[in-house]
Scaffold this motif. Structure first.
Motif, PDB file in Angstrom:
ATOM      1  N   LEU A 188      34.747  62.261  19.721  1.00  0.00           N
ATOM      2  CA  LEU A 188      34.893  63.350  18.050  1.00  0.00           C
ATOM      3  C   LEU A 188      36.012  64.149  17.472  1.00  0.00           C
ATOM      4  O   LEU A 188      36.490  64.279  17.015  1.00  0.00           O
ATOM      5  CB  LEU A 188      33.347  63.691  17.855  1.00  0.00           C
ATOM      6  N   PRO A 189      36.111  65.039  18.590  1.00  0.00           N
ATOM      7  CA  PRO A 189      36.713  66.227  18.066  1.00  0.00           C
ATOM      8  C   PRO A 189      38.211  65.665  18.495  1.00  0.00           C
ATOM      9  O   PRO A 189      39.351  65.968  17.667  1.00  0.00           O
ATOM     10  CB  PRO A 189      36.696  66.780  19.350  1.00  0.00           C
ATOM     11  N   THR A 190      38.615  64.987  18.829  1.00  0.00           N
ATOM     12  CA  THR A 190      40.214  63.845  19.315  1.00  0.00           C
ATOM     13  C   THR A 190      40.614  63.062  18.050  1.00  0.00           C
ATOM     14  O   THR A 190      41.222  64.043  16.976  1.00  0.00           O
ATOM     15  CB  THR A 190      40.128  63.950  20.911  1.00  0.00           C
ATOM     16  N   LEU A 191      39.280  62.450  17.481  1.00  0.00           N
ATOM     17  CA  LEU A 191      39.266  61.793  16.174  1.00  0.00           C
ATOM     18  C   LEU A 191      39.517  62.863  14.962  1.00  0.00           C
ATOM     19  O   LEU A 191      40.055  62.257  14.247  1.00  0.00           O
ATOM     20  CB  LEU A 191      38.730  61.189  15.746  1.00  0.00           C
ATOM     21  N   ASP A 192      38.966  63.354  14.927  1.00  0.00           N
ATOM     22  CA  ASP A 192      38.680  64.426  13.392  1.00  0.00           C
ATOM     23  C   ASP A 192      40.028  64.830  14.005  1.00  0.00           C
ATOM     24  O   ASP A 192      40.607  65.370  12.427  1.00  0.00           O
ATOM     25  CB  ASP A 192      37.477  65.412  14.367  1.00  0.00           C
ATOM     26  N   ALA A 193      40.135  64.931  14.758  1.00  0.00           N
ATOM     27  CA  ALA A 193      41.669  65.882  14.512  1.00  0.00           C
ATOM     28  C   ALA A 193      43.042  64.980  14.497  1.00  0.00           C
ATOM     29  O   ALA A 193      43.605  65.639  13.292  1.00  0.00           O
ATOM     30  CB  ALA A 193      41.969  66.955  15.960  1.00  0.00           C
ATOM     31  N   ALA A 194      43.100  64.083  14.733  1.00  0.00           N
ATOM     32  CA  ALA A 194      43.918  62.965  14.392  1.00  0.00           C
ATOM     33  C   ALA A 194      43.774  62.897  12.973  1.00  0.00           C
ATOM     34  O   ALA A 194      44.703  62.778  12.197  1.00  0.00           O
ATOM     35  CB  ALA A 194      43.649  61.864  15.342  1.00  0.00           C
ATOM     36  N   LEU A 195      42.460  62.636  12.005  1.00  0.00           N
ATOM     37  CA  LEU A 195      42.204  62.004  10.647  1.00  0.00           C
ATOM     38  C   LEU A 195      42.570  63.390  10.145  1.00  0.00           C
ATOM     39  O   LEU A 195      43.836  63.099   9.103  1.00  0.00           O
ATOM     40  CB  LEU A 195      41.066  62.550  10.432  1.00  0.00           C
ATOM     41  N   ARG A 196      42.450  64.765  10.444  1.00  0.00           N
ATOM     42  CA  ARG A 196      42.831  65.916   9.446  1.00  0.00           C
ATOM     43  C   ARG A 196      44.801  65.738   9.960  1.00  0.00           C
ATOM     44  O   ARG A 196      45.968  66.056   8.764  1.00  0.00           O
ATOM     45  CB  ARG A 196      43.061  66.911   9.958  1.00  0.00           C
ATOM     46  N   ARG A 197      45.481  65.495  10.498  1.00  0.00           N
ATOM     47  CA  ARG A 197      46.942  65.195  10.261  1.00  0.00           C
ATOM     48  C   ARG A 197      47.468  63.896   9.192  1.00  0.00           C
ATOM     49  O   ARG A 197      48.466  64.224   8.964  1.00  0.00           O
ATOM     50  CB  ARG A 197      47.594  64.292  11.565  1.00  0.00           C
ATOM     51  N   HIS A 198      46.097  63.248   8.121  1.00  0.00           N
ATOM     52  CA  HIS A 198      46.493  61.661   7.741  1.00  0.00           C
ATOM     53  C   HIS A 198      45.678  62.429   6.730  1.00  0.00           C
ATOM     54  O   HIS A 198      45.445  61.589   5.320  1.00  0.00           O
ATOM     55  CB  HIS A 198      45.729  61.141   8.469  1.00  0.00           C
ATOM     56  N   GLY A 199      45.345  63.482   6.280  1.00  0.00           N
ATOM     57  CA  GLY A 199      44.890  64.352   5.234  1.00  0.00           C
ATOM     58  C   GLY A 199      42.864  63.473   5.385  1.00  0.00           C
ATOM     59  O   GLY A 199      42.531  64.080   4.021  1.00  0.00           O
ATOM     60  N   LEU A 200      43.047  63.414   6.617  1.00  0.00           N
ATOM     61  CA  LEU A 200      41.573  63.305   6.326  1.00  0.00           C
ATOM     62  C   LEU A 200      40.221  64.047   7.007  1.00  0.00           C
ATOM     63  O   LEU A 200      41.599  65.195   8.302  1.00  0.00           O
ATOM     64  CB  LEU A 200      40.526  61.667   5.831  1.00  0.00           C
ATOM     65  N   GLY A 201      39.106  64.216   7.984  1.00  0.00           N
ATOM     66  CA  GLY A 201      38.298  64.933   8.193  1.00  0.00           C
ATOM     67  C   GLY A 201      36.982  64.439   8.228  1.00  0.00           C
ATOM     68  O   GLY A 201      36.415  64.030   7.538  1.00  0.00           O
ATOM     69  N   VAL A 202      36.657  64.737   9.570  1.00  0.00           N
ATOM     70  CA  VAL A 202      35.132  64.283  10.089  1.00  0.00           C
ATOM     71  C   VAL A 202      33.723  65.144   9.341  1.00  0.00           C
ATOM     72  O   VAL A 202      33.974  65.890   8.525  1.00  0.00           O
ATOM     73  CB  VAL A 202      34.714  64.506  11.484  1.00  0.00           C
ATOM     74  N   HIS A 203      32.869  63.994   7.995  1.00  0.00           N
ATOM     75  CA  HIS A 203      32.346  65.186   7.063  1.00  0.00           C
ATOM     76  C   HIS A 203      31.092  65.153   8.194  1.00  0.00           C
ATOM     77  O   HIS A 203      30.444  65.708   7.904  1.00  0.00           O
ATOM     78  CB  HIS A 203      32.387  64.043   5.812  1.00  0.00           C
ATOM     79  N   ARG A 204      30.314  63.531   8.294  1.00  0.00           N
ATOM     80  CA  ARG A 204      28.913  63.162   8.460  1.00  0.00           C
ATOM     81  C   ARG A 204      29.216  62.382   9.407  1.00  0.00           C
ATOM     82  O   ARG A 204      30.167  61.816   9.819  1.00  0.00           O
ATOM     83  CB  ARG A 204      28.327  62.969   7.882  1.00  0.00           C
TER      84      ARG A 204
END
Length: 376
Positions: A189-205
């Motif tokens: 989860l933390p690694t995917l959240d960081a990767a998503l943020r590089r693409h302008g998204l982030g884990v919301h729930r």
């Protein structure tokens, strides 16, 4: 720990990392030869590499491409799909008239039928209000491109929903057999959240469910505001050690001890005059059979409900894949269940095993014999 020469991260393109799990040379799990095809089968290195830059644990190198055989969707997977879609509905994301797109996988039926029944419209060639990824992400060799494609599929204000087995589950339960060819990324989860943020998204729930030891459903958007429960899930994965290369190396020890214990148990069962078969010619069963060095002298047959797999054999070995009826007719004393979440389902659909005096044995990841009086 060993570095993999020439390896570049499938997400951030970093070139520094460590091999944290090495299962040696194994056949491709999705190439199940016909029973009469001669051995040996082609084999390939099967290793997990952890990027020092972004923390993504990933498949180091893949097997040659082959056609994946589709299995029959287990009841437990279908029920989890229902739960996940109900959760998305409760979050206000399943709306009549809203558009939906899907990045699917061979690991279950598409969600589009259920979402269409709820009034959503498939976004054919358009961006979508809801983009769902049902175990699809791990099948993309280029993870950066995969995340970019999912982000580009979102309409303004849209939500990406991802269901996956996380690295936190793999590590905490020592599920080393979840490493296999064709599965390129093992996200925490933390690694995917960081990767998503590089693409302008982030884990919301994020929510955890018991399927496969711990399946995560998450939503991500362009304005993420994770609640306390979501932040707790992310922190729990960090506590397990998903960011710690040393902790990840515990998977290697689990692989060696579990494989040796399985082979030792099968040898003792044979010496005691008991026949052992198995059920579930699934992708995760191939690393187990291969790493333990099993053949039909120790494991007589593998039963499976998928017509596409019946009449074939397990990759890298002479163990035949048979129908559930043929499995029952062979009257095994023990049946090893490679997918423990199917226990209730197979005991209902294949009652002839216990009716003939046989016993189901879970590989979870250690061995556990189920007594009929406990569940029937």
């Amino acid at each position: 720990m060993v570095d993999a020469v020439g390896m570049r991260c499938r997400s951030c393109r970093g070139d520094a990392g460590d091999v944290v799990l090495d299962l040696g040379r194994q056949p491709a799990w999705d190439r199940m030869p016909w029973r009469d095809e001669p051995l040996p089968d082609p084999d390939f290195l099967l290793r997990m590499w952890c990027c020092r830059s972004c923390g993504l644990s990933q498949l180091c190198s893949d097997a040659d491409a082959s056609d994946e055989l589709f299995g029959v969707e287990p009841r437990s997977v279908a029920e989890q799909s229902d739960r996940s879609i109900a959760r998305l509905d409760a979050e206000g994301l399943v709306l009549p008239g809203a558009t939906v797109a899907e990045f699917g996988s061979p690991h279950g039926e598409s969600w589009l039928g259920r979402l269409s029944d709820a009034g959503m419209v498939t976004a054919a060639g358009r961006t979508a209000d809801l983009v769902v990824d049902f175990y699809g992400l791990l099948h993309d060799a280029d993870q950066d491109a995969a995340l970019r494609a999912r982000t580009a599929s979102l309409a303004p204000g849209g939500t990406l929903a991802v269901q996956m087995l996380t690295l936190g589950t793999v590590l905490s339960l020592r599920q080393w057999f979840d490493l296999r060819h064709g599965h390129y990324a093992y996200w925490s989860l933390p690694t995917l959240d960081a990767a998503l943020r590089r693409h302008g998204l982030g884990v919301h729930r994020a929510w955890r469910y018991p399927l496969s030891g711990g399946t995560i459903l998450l939503t991500a958007n362009r304005d993420p505001r994770p609640d306390a429960a979501t932040l707790r899930l992310i922190d729990e994965e960090r506590t397990v050690g998903v960011d710690d290369v040393g902790a990840l190396c515990a998977l290697q020890g689990a692989a060696e001890s579990n494989a040796a214990a399985l082979r030792g148990w099968l040898v003792s069962e044979r010496e005691a005059g008991r026949t052992v078969a198995a059920y579930g010619a699934a992708s995760r069963s191939v690393p187990v059979v291969s790493h333990a060095g099993l053949d039909s002298g120790l494991l007589s047959v593998v039963g499976d409900a998928s017509p596409a797999k019946q009449g074939r054999r397990m990759p890298g070995t002479d163990i035949p894949i048979v129908t559930p009826g043929e499995l029952v007719d062979s009257r095994p004393d023990r049946v090893l269940l490679f997918l423990p979440e199917l226990a209730d389902e197979v005991r209902e659909t294949v009652p002839g095993i216990e009716a003939a005096g046989g016993r189901w044995v879970l590989l979870d990841p250690s061995l556990r014999v189920l007594e009929p009086a406990l569940m029937l």
